[in-house]
Motif scaffolding. Structure first.
Motif, mmCIF file in Angstrom:
data_model
loop_
_atom_site.group_PDB
_atom_site.id
_atom_site.type_symbol
_atom_site.label_atom_id
_atom_site.label_comp_id
_atom_site.label_asym_id
_atom_site.label_seq_id
_atom_site.Cartn_x
_atom_site.Cartn_y
_atom_site.Cartn_z
ATOM 1 N N ASN A 31 0.736 -1.269 0.074
ATOM 2 C CA ASN A 31 -0.056 -0.019 0.122
ATOM 3 C C ASN A 31 0.820 1.289 0.062
ATOM 4 O O ASN A 31 0.164 2.458 0.003
ATOM 5 N N ILE A 32 2.195 1.158 -0.240
ATOM 6 C CA ILE A 32 2.923 2.254 -0.109
ATOM 7 C C ILE A 32 2.737 3.062 -1.377
ATOM 8 O O ILE A 32 2.989 4.388 -1.505
ATOM 9 N N ASP A 33 2.494 2.509 -2.512
ATOM 10 C CA ASP A 33 2.160 3.158 -3.798
ATOM 11 C C ASP A 33 0.901 4.371 -3.502
ATOM 12 O O ASP A 33 1.187 5.277 -4.270
ATOM 13 N N LYS A 34 0.204 4.224 -2.621
ATOM 14 C CA LYS A 34 -0.784 5.276 -2.547
ATOM 15 C C LYS A 34 0.010 6.560 -2.063
ATOM 16 O O LYS A 34 -0.688 7.670 -2.238
ATOM 17 N N SER A 35 0.701 6.347 -1.212
ATOM 18 C CA SER A 35 1.260 7.617 -0.603
ATOM 19 C C SER A 35 2.160 8.073 -1.472
ATOM 20 O O SER A 35 2.541 9.484 -1.593
ATOM 21 N N TRP A 36 2.702 7.391 -2.253
ATOM 22 C CA TRP A 36 3.635 7.828 -3.523
ATOM 23 C C TRP A 36 2.744 8.746 -4.749
ATOM 24 O O TRP A 36 3.069 9.863 -4.874
ATOM 25 N N ARG A 37 1.553 8.390 -4.679
ATOM 26 C CA ARG A 37 0.590 8.832 -5.630
ATOM 27 C C ARG A 37 0.022 10.162 -4.921
ATOM 28 O O ARG A 37 0.163 11.193 -5.664
ATOM 29 N N LYS A 38 -0.196 10.031 -3.850
ATOM 30 C CA LYS A 38 -0.496 11.487 -2.963
ATOM 31 C C LYS A 38 0.560 12.481 -3.130
ATOM 32 O O LYS A 38 0.218 13.750 -3.214
ATOM 33 N N THR A 39 1.885 12.025 -2.751
ATOM 34 C CA THR A 39 2.848 12.907 -3.042
ATOM 35 C C THR A 39 2.991 13.555 -4.413
ATOM 36 O O THR A 39 3.228 14.690 -4.899
ATOM 37 N N ALA A 40 3.081 12.752 -5.502
ATOM 38 C CA ALA A 40 2.999 13.194 -7.049
ATOM 39 C C ALA A 40 2.024 14.339 -7.107
ATOM 40 O O ALA A 40 2.211 15.335 -7.936
ATOM 41 N N ILE A 41 0.753 13.852 -6.733
ATOM 42 C CA ILE A 41 -0.279 14.852 -7.222
ATOM 43 C C ILE A 41 -0.287 16.369 -6.550
ATOM 44 O O ILE A 41 -0.990 17.171 -6.801
ATOM 45 N N SER A 42 0.385 16.201 -5.417
ATOM 46 C CA SER A 42 0.301 17.680 -4.627
ATOM 47 C C SER A 42 1.170 18.659 -5.434
ATOM 48 O O SER A 42 1.084 20.002 -5.125
ATOM 49 N N TYR A 43 1.887 17.988 -6.376
ATOM 50 C CA TYR A 43 2.533 19.131 -7.303
ATOM 51 C C TYR A 43 1.669 19.694 -8.444
ATOM 52 O O TYR A 43 2.006 20.780 -9.242
ATOM 53 N N ILE A 44 0.390 19.353 -8.557
ATOM 54 C CA ILE A 44 -0.308 19.557 -9.791
ATOM 55 C C ILE A 44 -1.162 21.043 -9.343
ATOM 56 O O ILE A 44 -1.451 21.276 -8.435
ATOM 57 N N LYS A 45 -1.057 21.965 -10.575
ATOM 58 C CA LYS A 45 -1.549 23.251 -10.162
ATOM 59 C C LYS A 45 -2.179 23.561 -11.617
ATOM 60 O O LYS A 45 -1.684 23.179 -12.912
ATOM 61 N N GLY A 46 -3.088 24.354 -11.674
ATOM 62 C CA GLY A 46 -4.075 24.692 -12.855
ATOM 63 C C GLY A 46 -5.049 23.698 -13.083
ATOM 64 O O GLY A 46 -5.299 22.751 -12.479
ATOM 65 N N LYS A 47 -5.746 24.020 -14.356
ATOM 66 C CA LYS A 47 -7.112 23.197 -14.363
ATOM 67 C C LYS A 47 -6.836 21.967 -15.024
ATOM 68 O O LYS A 47 -7.629 21.148 -14.906
ATOM 69 N N ASN A 48 -6.270 22.082 -16.365
ATOM 70 C CA ASN A 48 -6.170 20.897 -17.310
ATOM 71 C C ASN A 48 -5.177 19.994 -17.007
ATOM 72 O O ASN A 48 -3.893 20.434 -16.921
ATOM 73 N N VAL A 49 -5.453 18.457 -16.726
ATOM 74 C CA VAL A 49 -4.604 17.613 -16.531
ATOM 75 C C VAL A 49 -4.667 16.401 -17.347
ATOM 76 O O VAL A 49 -5.726 15.902 -17.496
ATOM 77 N N LEU A 50 -3.554 16.070 -17.831
ATOM 78 C CA LEU A 50 -3.313 14.745 -18.587
ATOM 79 C C LEU A 50 -2.805 13.661 -17.818
ATOM 80 O O LEU A 50 -1.582 13.967 -17.539
ATOM 81 N N ASP A 51 -3.227 12.578 -17.672
ATOM 82 C CA ASP A 51 -2.741 11.296 -16.918
ATOM 83 C C ASP A 51 -2.383 10.373 -17.777
ATOM 84 O O ASP A 51 -3.251 9.729 -18.264
ATOM 85 N N ILE A 52 -1.194 10.390 -18.269
ATOM 86 C CA ILE A 52 -0.882 9.501 -19.164
ATOM 87 C C ILE A 52 -0.501 8.086 -18.848
ATOM 88 O O ILE A 52 0.031 8.049 -17.606
#
Length: 229
Positions: A31-52
Motif C-alpha cells: 500500500n505504499i504506492d498510495k502515498s507515492w501517488r499522493k505526493t505526486a499529485i501535490s505538485y499539480i497546479k492549474g485546471k487541465n490535467v493529462l494522466d498518461i
C-alpha cells in the motif's frame, strides 16, 4: 471513452492483467504506492490535467477527489485497463482516451499538467515521449513523472531486487495467473535508467527547473519539471 486503433504488445499484456492490477499494486507494494501517488499529485497546479498511462485511473481519481473542478483526461494504450477505469470513473467528469503516449491526440499547448505514474519505463522511445509531453503542455506547464527506481543502500537494494525479481512474479502469478507479465515488469524496473539519467533526458528535450526526489529509500522516484514559458 475515445478509442484508438493502435495497440501494442505492451498494451495487450496490460489488458490481460487488468482485472487484478489494482489488487496486485496495493498488495505487492504494501500500500505504499498510495502515498507515492499522493505526493505526486501535490505538485499539480492549474485546471487541465493529462494522466498518461492512466491504467485503471488511480491517479486520475486521486486528482479528481482532491479537486472535482479540474478537467482531467486519462490516456492509456490498453483497452482492458481503460475498461476497468471506465467503471471506476463512471460517476466523475474524468474523460478516458485510448492513445499511444508517443502519438497523443491532443493539440499543442493545452494542458497545465502532464503526469505519468509507473508508465514511462514501458515506453520504448522515452525521448520521443518526452517531446510529446512537452508539445501538449502549456508554456510554464508542469511535467510530473513517478517511477520505480533503485535503492542506493546496497542492503536495501539487494532485498528489493530479491523481492521484485523472485517473490513478486510468483505472488502475482498466483493472483493474476500471468506470471510472465510480472517477470516483464520486474525486468523493466531493473533496466530503467537511474534518476540522474532521466533528469538529463528531461533537460535535453527542453524542460526547465528539473528536480527529482527519492521516495521510500529510493524504491520510487518523483521527477518534476516545467516547460519553458
Amino acid at each position: 471513452m475515445i478509442k484508438s486503433k493502435r495497440m501494442t504488445h505492451v498494451g495487450q499484456m496490460f489488458s490481460h492483467i487488468s482485472k487484478t492490477y489494482d489488487l496486485l499494486n496495493h498488495v505487492l507494494s504494501f500500500n505504499i504506492d498510495k502515498s507515492w501517488r499522493k505526493t505526486a499529485i501535490s505538485y499539480i497546479k492549474g485546471k487541465n490535467v493529462l494522466d498518461i498511462a492512466t491504467g485503471t485511473a488511480d491517479i486520475a481519481l486521486a486528482i479528481y477527489k482532491k479537486d472535482p473542478e479540474k478537467n482531467i483526461i486519462g490516456s492509456d494504450i490498453s483497452f482492458g485497463m481503460l475498461e476497468i477505469a471506465k467503471q471506476k470513473t463512471k460517476n466523475t467528469s474524468i474523460k478516458l482516451v485510448c492513445a499511444d503516449a508517443l502519438y497523443l491526440p491532443f493539440k499543442d499547448n493545452f494542458f497545465d499538467n502532464v503526469i505519468i505514474s509507473f508508465g514511462i519505463r514501458n515506453i520504448k522511445n522515452k525521448i520521443q515521449a518526452l517531446y510529446e509531453f512537452k508539445r501538449v503542455l502549456k508554456p510554464s506547464g508542469k511535467l510530473i513523472i513517478l517511477e520505480f527506481s533503485k535503492p542506493r543502500n546496497p542492503i536495501i537494494n539487494y532485498a528489493y531486487i530479491f523481492y521484485k525479481d523472485y517473490c513478486l512474479p510468483n505472488i502475482a502469478g498466483i493472483i493474476s495467473n500471468n506470471k510472465d507479465a510480472y517477470k516483464y515488469l520486474a525486468k523493466t524496473i531493473r533496466y530503467f535508467p537511474n534518476p540522474e539519467f532521466l533528469s538529463d533526458a528531461i533537460m535535453h528535450v527542453g524542460f526547465k527547473q528539473v528536480n527529482f526526489n527519492l521516495l521510500s529509500f529510493g524504491i520510487a522516484c518523483l521527477h518534476v519539471a516545467c516547460k519553458e514559458g
